[in-house]
Structures are given as structure tokens and as C-alpha cells.
Design an enzyme around this catalytic site. Structure first.
Site, mmCIF file in Angstrom:
data_model
loop_
_atom_site.group_PDB
_atom_site.id
_atom_site.type_symbol
_atom_site.label_atom_id
_atom_site.label_comp_id
_atom_site.label_asym_id
_atom_site.label_seq_id
_atom_site.Cartn_x
_atom_site.Cartn_y
_atom_site.Cartn_z
ATOM 1 N N ALA A 172 0.875 -1.169 0.000
ATOM 2 C CA ALA A 172 0.000 0.000 0.000
ATOM 3 C C ALA A 172 0.915 1.223 0.000
ATOM 4 O O ALA A 172 2.074 1.154 0.434
ATOM 5 C CB ALA A 172 -0.887 -0.016 1.229
ATOM 6 N N GLU A 194 4.561 -4.847 7.576
ATOM 7 C CA GLU A 194 3.772 -3.799 8.247
ATOM 8 C C GLU A 194 4.207 -3.512 9.675
ATOM 9 O O GLU A 194 4.201 -2.351 10.102
ATOM 10 C CB GLU A 194 2.273 -4.172 8.237
ATOM 11 N N GLY A 248 0.601 -4.919 1.025
ATOM 12 C CA GLY A 248 -0.589 -5.018 0.173
ATOM 13 C C GLY A 248 -0.335 -5.779 -1.116
ATOM 14 O O GLY A 248 -1.277 -6.311 -1.718
ATOM 15 N N GLU A 281 -0.646 -9.316 -0.194
ATOM 16 C CA GLU A 281 -2.075 -9.524 0.113
ATOM 17 C C GLU A 281 -2.930 -9.608 -1.151
ATOM 18 O O GLU A 281 -3.836 -10.430 -1.243
ATOM 19 C CB GLU A 281 -2.577 -8.400 1.038
HETATM 20 N N1 DAK Z 1 4.573 3.130 -1.017
HETATM 21 C C1 DAK Z 1 4.924 4.272 -1.660
HETATM 22 N N2 DAK Z 1 6.027 4.374 -2.426
HETATM 23 C C2 DAK Z 1 6.798 3.284 -2.533
HETATM 24 C C3 DAK Z 1 6.486 2.053 -1.887
HETATM 25 C C4 DAK Z 1 5.311 2.008 -1.095
HETATM 26 N N3 DAK Z 1 4.893 0.871 -0.481
HETATM 27 N N4 DAK Z 1 7.456 1.158 -2.177
HETATM 28 C C5 DAK Z 1 8.341 1.806 -2.971
HETATM 29 N N5 DAK Z 1 7.950 3.079 -3.198
HETATM 30 C C6 DAK Z 1 8.622 4.101 -3.995
HETATM 31 C C7 DAK Z 1 9.845 4.625 -3.277
HETATM 32 O O1 DAK Z 1 9.478 5.632 -2.339
HETATM 33 C C8 DAK Z 1 10.636 5.197 -4.440
HETATM 34 O O2 DAK Z 1 10.068 6.428 -4.821
HETATM 35 P P1 DAK Z 1 11.005 7.680 -5.266
HETATM 36 O O3 DAK Z 1 11.899 7.919 -4.118
HETATM 37 O O4 DAK Z 1 11.729 7.179 -6.493
HETATM 38 O O5 DAK Z 1 10.040 8.772 -5.536
HETATM 39 C C9 DAK Z 1 10.348 4.216 -5.542
HETATM 40 O O6 DAK Z 1 9.151 3.526 -5.173
HETATM 41 C C10 DAK Z 1 11.450 3.181 -5.712
HETATM 42 O O7 DAK Z 1 11.655 2.577 -4.454
HETATM 43 P P2 DAK Z 1 13.123 2.458 -3.782
HETATM 44 O O8 DAK Z 1 14.019 3.551 -4.262
HETATM 45 O O9 DAK Z 1 12.917 2.291 -2.334
HETATM 46 O O10 DAK Z 1 13.620 1.099 -4.456
HETATM 47 P P3 DAK Z 1 14.636 0.042 -3.852
HETATM 48 O O11 DAK Z 1 14.924 -0.920 -4.935
HETATM 49 O O12 DAK Z 1 15.792 0.706 -3.165
HETATM 50 O O13 DAK Z 1 13.813 -0.713 -2.702
HETATM 51 C C11 DAK Z 1 11.863 -1.848 -1.764
HETATM 52 C C12 DAK Z 1 12.679 -1.490 -3.047
HETATM 53 C C13 DAK Z 1 10.560 -2.520 -2.231
HETATM 54 C C14 DAK Z 1 12.657 -2.806 -0.897
HETATM 55 C C15 DAK Z 1 11.571 -0.544 -0.994
HETATM 56 O O14 DAK Z 1 11.002 0.411 -1.898
HETATM 57 C C16 DAK Z 1 10.594 -0.769 0.121
HETATM 58 O O15 DAK Z 1 10.980 -1.249 1.180
HETATM 59 N N6 DAK Z 1 9.359 -0.340 -0.095
HETATM 60 C C17 DAK Z 1 8.327 -0.405 0.923
HETATM 61 C C18 DAK Z 1 7.866 -1.827 1.083
HETATM 62 C C19 DAK Z 1 6.828 -1.943 2.180
HETATM 63 O O16 DAK Z 1 7.125 -1.691 3.346
HETATM 64 N N7 DAK Z 1 5.653 -2.331 1.764
HETATM 65 C C20 DAK Z 1 4.555 -2.495 2.700
HETATM 66 C C21 DAK Z 1 3.772 -1.256 2.722
HETATM 67 S S1 DAK Z 1 2.640 -1.323 4.054
HETATM 68 C C22 DAK Z 1 -4.376 -1.005 6.221
HETATM 69 C C23 DAK Z 1 -4.442 -1.018 4.856
HETATM 70 C C24 DAK Z 1 -3.373 -1.453 4.151
HETATM 71 C C25 DAK Z 1 -2.215 -1.859 4.756
HETATM 72 C C26 DAK Z 1 -2.161 -1.834 6.125
HETATM 73 C C27 DAK Z 1 -3.232 -1.434 6.856
HETATM 74 N N8 DAK Z 1 -5.470 -0.548 6.979
HETATM 75 C C28 DAK Z 1 -6.140 0.632 6.570
HETATM 76 C C29 DAK Z 1 -5.819 -1.199 8.220
HETATM 77 C C30 DAK Z 1 -1.101 -2.241 3.963
HETATM 78 C C31 DAK Z 1 0.134 -1.872 4.316
HETATM 79 C C32 DAK Z 1 1.265 -2.021 3.424
HETATM 80 O O17 DAK Z 1 1.223 -2.544 2.346
#
Ligand code: DAK
Length: 261
Positions: free
Chosen positions: A63, A131, A108, A111
Site C-alpha cells: 500500500a 507492516e 498489500g 495480500e
Molecule cells: N509506497 C509508496 N512508495 C513506494 C512504496 C510504497 N509501499 N514502495 C516503494 N515506493 C517508492 C519509493 O518511495 C521510491 O520512490 P522515489 O523515491 O523514487 O520517488 C520508488 O518507489 C522506488 O523505491 P526504492 O528507491 O525504495 O527502491 P529500492 O529498490 O531501493 O527498494 C523496496 C525497493 C521494495 C525494498 C523498498 O522500496 C521498500 O521497502 N518499499 C516499501 C515496502 C513496504 O514496506 N511495503 C509495505 C507497505 S505497508 C491497512 C491497509 C493497508 C495496509 C495496512 C493497513 N489498513 C487501513 C488497516 C497495507 C500496508 C502495506 O502494504
């Protein structure tokens, strides 16, 4: 639509999340557009769907953390509902939906792949629920569907530890059905989808319904669900034709495509 594309190849539809600059992260607009794309699928034309992400690095990196970072409690709940409603729509979509996972499937992303019927992954894929490292719980069904897919022990270890796993481990624990080289991913999944699409569509749909609904209830109720859906196939043109073709035993005859009726 800005972030979602839809194309049809034969009887297979391909929905692509196309926001590669943010590694296909799911913001509200992506969720809305996905909802619209699934609503627009003509299930009389298309018999199997593939869900994938654009680019070679990421299926869906989760997400959108930027969008979520400023949400109030009420907005967070509304965002969770938007995602959950969409994921339930995918899960109970009348025709099979295969996730072609081409890289990161985090949060997400993991998921949404779990809401699909099954997952085929490229070798560079990474799955995880990070998360708790962000101070939240999985909010799009991760605590429920991951546990159902790989068992509670493995799901708990992944979720509590925010532990990402590579495609080979995802295969070992049954999270994905097959791992292939990235360049082989779409040809492989399209072939699997075409193989499903050539079978009797009402029967395939009823199998999906029977498995999905049966897994939520006890075995007595589950076999009742199966009985009804089995019965529902009879008197269809496809059932008549499929059985007549077998009984005919005419080796010269070529099997005609099923008609979806
Ligand atoms: N959201 C927004 N932008 C994201 C993103 C994300 N999840 N993942 C990557 N990006 C963006 C980065 O900010 C970057 O943007 P710029 O800086 O270029 O503008 C671009 O994508 C490229 O990412 P990186 O530069 O970080 O690329 P790397 O190869 O170095 O790293 C990575 C890739 C996937 C390891 C890293 O980007 C990363 O750790 N991303 C976040 C992964 C993550 O934590 N995903 C889980 C998100 S939490 C709920 C509803 C939904 C949810 C929870 C609760 N409720 C309402 C109850 C769901 C939660 C989630 O999914």
C-alpha cells in the site's frame, strides 16, 4: 485509467498495475482503477484473468506509504475498507484470477496476490508482510489469507518478524505454485490461463465457488455446497457436449470449444 491497463488475448484477460515509478504501490487511485477494471471484465468473453505489475522489478511494493502516513483513524479505516472490498471482489470473482508475480510482493502486494486463486512467481520475486516495521498490522487481509495459505506458524513468523522471503522459499512453503525466469513469467502464466479457459466455463466457475465457499465452513456443509454446484452443471450445453463427446469414442472427431452455456 492512469495506473491500470487491461488487455484481452483470446479468452484470457490481463490486468496490469502500471505505476512502476512507485514500484506499483497501491494508492487510492490504483485501488479505484482496479475496481473499475474488474467491473469492466466481460466474463462471457474472458474465462480467466491474470493480474500482474508493470516493469521488471515489482509486482506491488505494498500500500502507498506516503498516502497512508497522514491518514486519520477514520481515513485509515476507510482506506482499509476500500482495499478489503476490492480484494474480496478479486477473491470471489466468478472466473479464476492468477497472480503473475514479477518482483516485490510486499504488504498489500503480497495480500493482493493472496486474493488471487494462485500465484506463479518470477525468480526475482520477494514476498513479505513488513507492516509491523511501519507500526501497523497487515490491513488488506494478510493476517487471514497468508495464514490460510501457508499455515499459522509460518504466517506468524513472517508477519511478526516482518520477514521477507525469496521466491524459492515461497515455493517451498506453498505460497506460490511455480517459479520461473522473469522472461518466462508471462508466457508461462498465459499458457496456464489458456489451459483453464479451454475447459467448460460454468464448471470451472463452479469449482472456484465450491473451493472458496467450502473452505469457510465445516466438511458437512462444504460437501453440500459441492453437491449444489455439481448439480448446477447438469442440463448445460457444455455438460451435454462434454459427456457426449467422451461417449462417442470417435477418434476422428475434434473437440469443439465449450460455449459457456
Ligand atoms: N509506497 C509508496 N512508495 C513506494 C512504496 C510504497 N509501499 N514502495 C516503494 N515506493 C517508492 C519509493 O518511495 C521510491 O520512490 P522515489 O523515491 O523514487 O520517488 C520508488 O518507489 C522506488 O523505491 P526504492 O528507491 O525504495 O527502491 P529500492 O529498490 O531501493 O527498494 C523496496 C525497493 C521494495 C525494498 C523498498 O522500496 C521498500 O521497502 N518499499 C516499501 C515496502 C513496504 O514496506 N511495503 C509495505 C507497505 S505497508 C491497512 C491497509 C493497508 C495496509 C495496512 C493497513 N489498513 C487501513 C488497516 C497495507 C500496508 C502495506 O502494504
Amino acid at each position: 485509467m492512469e495506473f491500470v491497463t487491461y488487455e484481452v488475448k483470446g479468452q484470457v484477460g490481463i490486468v496490469t498495475i502500471n505505476r512502476p515509478k512507485a514500484l506499483n504501490a497501491l494508492n487510492s487511485q490504483v485501488l479505484d482503477e482496479l475496481n473499475e477494471a474488474f467491473d469492466a471484465v466481460d466474463i462471457n468473453e474472458v474465462r480467466c484473468l491474470i493480474l500482474t505489475g508493470a516493469g521488471e522489478k515489482s509486482f506491488v511494493a505494498g500500500a502507498d506509504i506516503g498516502e497512508m502516513s497522514t491518514l486519520s483513524k477514520a481515513e485509515g479505516e476507510a482506506f482499509g475498507k476500500k482495499g478489503n472490498d476490492l480484494f474480496l471482489k478479486i477473491e470471489s470473482f466468478p472466473i479464476p484470477v492468477i497472480a503473475a508475480v514479477n518482483g516485490f510482493a510486499l504488504g498489500g502486494g503480497c495480500e493482493i496476490s493472496l486474493a488471487c486463486d494462485f500465484r506463479i512467481a518470477s525468480e526475482n520475486s520477494i514476498f513479505g508482510q513488513p507492516e509491523v516495521g511501519l507500526g501497523i498490522t497487515p490491513g488488506f487481509g494478510g493476517t487471514q489469507r497468508l495464514a490460510r495459505a501457508v499455515g499459522t506458524g509460518m504466517a506468524k513468523q513472517m508477519i511478526y518478524g516482518a520477514r521477507n522471503i525469496k521466491s524459492d522459499e515461497a515455493l517451498r512453503i506453498g505460497l506460490v505454485n511455480q517459479v520461473v525466469a522473469l522472461e518466462e513469467l508471462m508466457p508461462t502464466v498465459e499458457k496456464i490461463a489458456a489451459g483453464i479457459a479451454k475447459n467448460a466455463p460454468i464448471a470451472v466457475r463452479n469449482c472456484k465457488k465450491a473451493i472458496n465457499e467450502g473452505m469457510q465452513v465445516d466438511i458437512e456443509k462444504a460437501v453440500e455446497i459441492e453437491e449444489k454446484l455439481f448439480g448446477d452443471c447438469f442440463e448445460t450445453a457444455d455438460q451435454r457436449y462434454g459427456m457426449e463427446f467422451f461417449l462417442d469414442k470417435n477418434k476422428e472427431k475434434v473437440k469443439e470449444p465449450f460455449k459457456n452455456c
